[in-house]
Design a protein around this motif. Structure first.
Motif, PDB file in Angstrom:
ATOM      1  N   GLU A 117       9.760 -12.169-109.595  1.00  0.00           N
ATOM      2  CA  GLU A 117       8.345 -11.872-109.415  1.00  0.00           C
ATOM      3  C   GLU A 117       8.117 -10.361-109.432  1.00  0.00           C
ATOM      4  O   GLU A 117       8.948  -9.585-108.950  1.00  0.00           O
ATOM      5  CB  GLU A 117       7.843 -12.467-108.112  1.00  0.00           C
ATOM      6  CG  GLU A 117       6.323 -12.471-107.988  1.00  0.00           C
ATOM      7  CD  GLU A 117       5.829 -13.442-106.941  1.00  0.00           C
ATOM      8  OE1 GLU A 117       4.668 -13.315-106.544  1.00  0.00           O
ATOM      9  OE2 GLU A 117       6.599 -14.327-106.530  1.00  0.00           O
TER      10      GLU A 117
ATOM     11  N   PRO B 184       6.459 -12.134 -98.446  1.00  0.00           N
ATOM     12  CA  PRO B 184       7.649 -12.764 -97.851  1.00  0.00           C
ATOM     13  C   PRO B 184       8.128 -14.001 -98.602  1.00  0.00           C
ATOM     14  O   PRO B 184       9.280 -14.399 -98.453  1.00  0.00           O
ATOM     15  CB  PRO B 184       7.183 -13.119 -96.437  1.00  0.00           C
ATOM     16  CG  PRO B 184       5.695 -13.248 -96.542  1.00  0.00           C
ATOM     17  CD  PRO B 184       5.284 -12.233 -97.566  1.00  0.00           C
ATOM     18  N   TYR B 185       7.261 -14.617 -99.400  1.00  0.00           N
ATOM     19  CA  TYR B 185       7.642 -15.851-100.094  1.00  0.00           C
ATOM     20  C   TYR B 185       7.791 -15.648-101.599  1.00  0.00           C
ATOM     21  O   TYR B 185       7.793 -16.616-102.359  1.00  0.00           O
ATOM     22  CB  TYR B 185       6.610 -16.940 -99.807  1.00  0.00           C
ATOM     23  CG  TYR B 185       6.421 -17.191 -98.335  1.00  0.00           C
ATOM     24  CD1 TYR B 185       7.434 -17.764 -97.580  1.00  0.00           C
ATOM     25  CD2 TYR B 185       5.242 -16.822 -97.684  1.00  0.00           C
ATOM     26  CE1 TYR B 185       7.279 -17.977 -96.213  1.00  0.00           C
ATOM     27  CE2 TYR B 185       5.077 -17.035 -96.324  1.00  0.00           C
ATOM     28  CZ  TYR B 185       6.105 -17.606 -95.600  1.00  0.00           C
ATOM     29  OH  TYR B 185       5.957 -17.813 -94.250  1.00  0.00           O
TER      30      TYR B 185
ATOM     31  N   VAL C 188       9.443 -15.126-105.200  1.00  0.00           N
ATOM     32  CA  VAL C 188      10.656 -15.682-105.787  1.00  0.00           C
ATOM     33  C   VAL C 188      11.294 -14.649-106.699  1.00  0.00           C
ATOM     34  O   VAL C 188      10.648 -13.691-107.141  1.00  0.00           O
ATOM     35  CB  VAL C 188      10.348 -16.965-106.581  1.00  0.00           C
ATOM     36  CG1 VAL C 188       9.813 -18.033-105.665  1.00  0.00           C
ATOM     37  CG2 VAL C 188       9.347 -16.682-107.713  1.00  0.00           C
TER      38      VAL C 188
END
Length: 816
Positions: free
Chosen positions: A600, A594-595, A597
Motif C-alpha cells: 500500500e 495501522p491496518y 497491507v
C-alpha cells in the motif's frame, strides 16, 4: 514461533555436521569451478565502479561521440545507483564482470541482479505548483460574517473553504494545489459569540524556550501529580511546598477548574525565566537554604530559573544562581518540593542525549570502513552498531563514564534505559556488557573491570527501551567509572541504544517536574505550538485542495491515499518542518494506517524547510513504511564466449546449477527448528540439501529455501524446471513435506507476504528409493508475466518423517 533470517553459506560454513546427518545427505567431496554460475547482486558502491570503468567509458563515447548522450547516461548510473533501461545494463555490466572475474573460463555464467529505473506513480503528477495557506482572522470573520466571532471552522462552515481560497490565492492555474491549515472544532459557536475559549493544560515533552503559562507538577511513586508553585499559605514568604495532588486526565490534560489555580507564568530574562505563581508571587531562593522564598516584586537575586529536558518526559527546573534543582521528595510522611544540589539526590546523572564531559567513547577496534561504533542519535541517545554497508563487522568499543564518587554511599543503584535489536537469536551479554572499574585511568585495556549482570531477557529484537537497575553496593566507599561495552562479529552486529544513566541511593525519593502548557480547550490536541501567522488562531487541521474547472475543490482520487502533515503533527515533533523524513514518517504512517497491507502507498505532503512550499513524497509499506524507490530489481544472465565477450541470454531468467560450491544466491529462512541448528545446506556435489534427521531422530521443522528475485517483466511464456532427489519419506505424502511456492510481494519475511503453490506432477519426481536425480517440470509461470517473483522450496518434517531433499539445476526460461 522463532524466525531466523540468514544467508545460508555464511552460517553453514562454520558448522560441523553430525554423522547421521551426513549419511542422509550422501555427501561427496567433488568441487567444481566456482566461476561458473556465480550470482552477483550489485551493491551501492558497484554502480560507481560500473560508471568509472575505462572500458565502459569508451563504449559510451563510441555510441554517440558528438552529443555524449551515453557518456552522460553512464555517469548517471554511478550517481543514481540504477540503470535507466535494460540496454544500458547489457552494454555496461560485461566490463564490470570482466574486472571482477578476470580468470573466468569460456562458458562461465553470471546471474547479475541490479536496480532498474521504474517510473513514479502516475498520480504524483497531480501535485504540481503545491503551496501552503493558513487561514487568518480576516478569513474567519468572512466565514462567520455577522453570525459569530469564532476564529475556527465548524462542520457548518467547512463548505466555505473554497470561497476563502478563491479570495486568498491569486491567479490560480488549472491543477494548482494548496495545503490549507485552519482551526477546526466540532462545536458550533452560539450566535454572536464563540471567540472566548476555555483554557486547559496539556502535558508536553519539549519546551519552546519562549515562556508562557504552565502548570508545573511532579509525578510521585503513588501515581499522583503534585503541583509546584505555592507555599502552604498565601501569607507565608518562605518555606518548602507541600501540595495536595492534582487531577491529570486522559491524554495528559489538566482541566481548567483544576489547573487555573496552579498556573506558573514563565517570564523571559537574560539567563532564563522568572516564575510567577497564581498568587502573583515571584519564586526565588535565598542564602544556603533548599527552601523557597516569594515576593510580590521581581527579585534581584536567586530569581532566575532554567528548564532543560531530561529525555524521559520530565524536566530539570534549576535555579541559576544557586545551581540547585527543584525536586519533589517524600519526607515526614508527606510529599514536598525543595531545590537541592545534585549531590543530595544523586551520585551521577546524565540523560545521554548529547555529548558531555560525563561520558567518553573509547574505541578498541573499529569496524572496517567506519570511523565510529557509538554516536549520539538524532532522537537523543547513545547508539552503537557495527553493521556497515549492509555487513556485520567485528568491532569493540566502550562508553565510559567520568568518575563517580561513592565514598558516602550506603546502597547505591545504577539505572539506565536499554534497547537492543538485530541480535538474531544470539545472547545479548555476548555483545553488550556493563562493567565497573576503580582503577581506570583512561586506558580500557589497562584497567581492572568487574562485569555487572543486567536483565537481558527483554532485549534483542525490538526498539523498545527496557528499564535496567543494577545494585552497586559492592562498590560503596570507592570512586568508580562505569563502562558500557559493545562487541560485534562478522556473524552478528546488533544495534544498541542507551540513555538516562543514573546512580543514586536505592531508597532515595526525588522526582523531577513535568510541564503542562496552557492551551485552548478546543485545540488541546494541537495547540502546543502557536502558528506564527497574523491569524492569532490555533490551526489544528490541514486539507489539500486543487484548482479545477474554475473553482477550488478538496483533492480526492480513487485508490490514492494522501496524508497532509498538519499543525498537530508539527506540534508533536516540535518544529514546523521535517528535516529527516526517513526517520519521522515511517513511525507516523504506522500510527495513521495501522491496518495497511503490504504494497500500500501513501502520498505524504509536508514541508522540508521552514520557509519553503510543501512537497510530496510517496511511501510504500514493505514490512515497514519507507520512501518509494524509483527502481525495481532485475536479474540478467551473462555468458562468456570463447572470444572473451559476454552476451546477455535472452529468455533465461534464472539458471543455477547450485553445485561446485556455488549457492546461486539462494537464501534460507527457518520458521521452526527442533533438535537441529539448520536444515538446508549448500553442497559442492549435490546442490542444496535439506534434512532434519539428527541423533537418530526425526525432528519437527519448517525451512524455506528462496531464489534471488526473478524478473519476468519482459517474459512471454516463462517456465520453471529443476532436478531433485529425495529419500526417507517413510511412506508419507510428498506434498506435505516438499513444496514449491511463488510470491510476487516477498521482501524479507516469508510469513508477511502471499504465496501460491505450484501444482507439481509427482510422477516426475524421484521414487524416493535412490539418490538418482530426476528432472521436474517444466511448470508454467505465465501467470506471473510482467512481475518480479521469488520461488521458494519449502521443506517440512515431523516425528514420522524427516526426509532428505536435494535440489540442483534450477532453471527459469522461456518455453520453446
Amino acid at each position: 514461533m522463532k524466525k531466523i533470517l540468514f544467508i545460508s553459506t555464511a552460517l553453514l560454513a562454520s558448522l560441523t555436521a553430525c554423522e547421521d546427518y551426513n549419511d542422509q545427505f550422501n555427501l561427496g567431496s567433488q568441487i567444481s569451478d566456482v566461476k561458473k554460475g556465480v550470482a552477483i547482486k550489485l551493491a551501492a558502491a558497484d554502480y560507481a565502479t560500473v560508471a568509472n570503468n575505462a572500458t565502459n567509458k569508451e563504449i559510451a563515447l563510441s555510441k554517440d561521440p558528438e552529443k555524449g548522450t551515453y557518456v552522460a547516461a553512464l555517469e548517471a548510473i554511478g550517481k543514481n545507483r540504477y540503470f535507466a533501461d535494460k540496454t544500458e545494463a547489457e552494454w555496461f555490466l560485461p566490463a564490470f564482470i570482466t574486472e571482477k572475474y578476470p580468470q573466468a573460463d569460456a562458458g562461465s555464467r553470471f546471474s547479475v541482479s541490479y536496480n532498474m529505473y521504474k517510473a513514479p506513480s502516475t498520480y504524483l503528477a497531480d501535485f504540481k505548483n503545491l503551496k501552503e495557506y493558513t487561514l487568518t482572522n480576516a478569513d474567519y470573520k468572512k466565514v462567520w460574517a455577522e453570525t459569530a466571532t469564532a476564529t475556527y471552522l465548524s462542520p457548518s462552515t467547512m463548505k466555505k473553504l473554497p470561497e476563502v481560497l478563491a479570495g486568498a490565492m491569486s491567479n490560480p492555474a488549472e491543477g494548482d494545489m494548496v495545503a490549507v491549515n485552519y482551526a477546526y472544532s466540532e462545536f458550533e459557536p452560539s450566535a454572536g459569540g464563540g471567540s472566548v475559549v476555555p483554557m486547559v493544560y496539556q502535558k508536553v515533552t519539549s519546551f519552546d524556550g519562549e515562556g508562557g503559562n504552565y502548570v508545573i507538577a511532579a509525578k510521585a511513586d503513588d501515581g499522583n501529580y503534585y503541583p509546584f508553585g505555592k507555599l502552604d499559605k498565601e501569607s507565608y514568604n518562605y518555606g518548602y511546598m507541600n501540595p495536595s495532588p492534582i487531577t491529570v486526565g486522559e491524554n495528559g490534560v489538566i482541566a481548567n477548574a483544576d489547573g487555573a489555580e496552579q498556573v506558573v507564568t514563565l517570564g523571559k530574562t537574560d539567563n532564563g525565566f522568572t516564575l510567577l505563581n497564581g498568587w502573583s508571587q515571584y519564586i526565588y531562593m535565598s542564602g544556603t537554604f533548599n527552601s523557597f522564598n516569594v515576593t510580590s516584586s521581581v527579585p534581584t537575586e536567586g530569581g532566575e530559573w532554567t528548564l532543560s529536558e531530561n529525555g524521559d518526559g520530565t524536566f530539570a527546573l534549576k535555579n541559576v544562581e544557586k545551581n540547585k534543582t527543584v525536586k519533589l521528595t517524600y519526607v515526614n510522611e508527606k510529599y514536598s518540593f525543595g531545590a537541592y544540589p545534585e549531590s543530595t539526590y544523586t551520585y551521577f546523572s546524565d540523560p545521554m542525549n548529547k555529548e558531555t564531559d560525563k561520558f567518553a567513547i573509547k574505541d578498541v577496534k573499529l569496524p572496517e570502513g567506519s570511523d565510529y561504533v557509538w554516536k549520539i542519535d538524532s532522537y537523543g541517545y547513545y547508539k552503537g552498531s557495527a553493521f556497515v554497508n549492509k555487513k556485520n563487522l567485528p568491532s569493540e568499543s566502550y562508553v565510559v563514564s567520568s568518575e563517580i564518587d561513592l565514598s558516602n554511599a550506603t546502597a547505591p543503584v545504577l539505572s539506565f534505559n536499554l534497547a537492543i535489536n538485530f541480535l538474531n537469536g544470539n545472547k545479548a551479554t555476548d555483545f553488550f556488557t556493563v562493567r565497573v572499574s576503580s582503577n581506570y585511568t583512561g586506558d580500557v585495556a589497562g584497567a581492572t573491570w568487574t562485569d555487572l549482570t543486567y536483565d537481558a531477557s527483554k532485549v534483542g529484537s525490538s526498539w523498545s527501551f527496557t528499564d535496567q537497575s543494577i545494585d552497586l553496593s559492592q562498590f560503596k566507599g570507592q570512586k568508580i567509572v562505569i563502562a558500557y561495552g559493545y562487541k560485534s562479529t562478522d556473524k552478528c552486529a546488533p544495534t544498541v541504544e542507551l540513555k538516562n544513566t543514573l546512580v543514586k541511593e536505592k531508597d532515595a525519593k526525588y522526582w523531577d517536574v513535568c510541564l503542562f502548557k496552557e492551551v485552548p480547550e478546543n485545540e488541546v490536541a494541537a495547540a502546543m505550538m502557536r502558528m506564527t501567522r497574523a491569524s492569532g488562531a490555533y490551526a489544528n487541521t490541514a486539507a489539500l485542495y486543487v484548482y479545477t474547472n474554475g473553482t477550488w475543490a478538496e483533492y480526492a482520487k480513487e485508490d490514492v491515499n494522501v496524508l497532509v502533515a498538519d499543525p498537530k503533527f508539527y506540534a508533536e515533533i516540535g518544529t514546523d518542518y521535517v528535516s529527516k523524513p526517513s526517520i519521522i514518517f515511517p513511525v507516523y504512517l504506522a500510527q495513521k494506517f495501522p491496518y495497511a497491507v503490504k504494497g500500500e502507498q501513501v502520498a505524504v505532503v509536508y514541508k522540508k524547510t521552514a520557509d519553503s512550499n510543501p512537497i510530496v513524497e510517496e511511501y510504500t509499506l514493505n514490512g515497514t513504511w519507507a520512501a518509494s524507490t524509483n527502481y525495481s530489481t532485475r536479474t540478467t544472465i551473462f555468458e562468456k564466449a570463447a572470444d572473451g565477450t559476454y552476451t546477455a541470454q535472452a529468455g533465461v531468467y534464472l539458471d543455477e546449477a547450485l553445485t561446485g560450491g556455488n549457492d546461486g544466491g539462494f537464501t534460507v529462512q527457518d520458521i521452526a527448528l527442533t533438535g537441529v541448528s539448520y536444515v538446508w545446506k549448500s553442497d559442492a556435489s549435490y546442490g542444496w540439501k535439506a534434512s532434519a534427521f539428527m541423533n537418530n531422530t526425526n525432528n519437527e521443522t519448517e525451512s524455506w529455501l528462496l531464489t534471488p528475485a526473478i524478473d519476468l517483466s519482459e517474459a512471454m511464456t516463462p517456465q520453471l524446471s529443476f532436478e531433485e532427489a529425495h529419500k526417507f519419506l517413510n511412506g508419507n505424502p510428498l506434498s506435505e513435506y516438499m513444496m514449491v511456492k511463488v510470491s510476487t510481494d516477498y521482501i524479507d519475511d516469508v510469513e508477511s507476504c502471499t504465496w501460491e503453490t505450484v501444482e507439481v506432477d509427482e510422477t516426475q519426481w524421484s521414487d524416493g528409493q535412490s539418490w538418482d536425480f530426476y528432472k521436474v517440470g517444466p511448470y508454467s509461470l505465465s501467470a506471473y508475466v510482467g512481475q518480479v517473483i521469488r520461488i521458494a522450496f519449502v521443506y517440512k518434517s515431523t516425528s514420522s518423517a524427516a526426509p532428505t531433499w536435494e535440489i540442483k539445476n534450477v532453471l527459469v526460461n522461456e518455453a520453446e
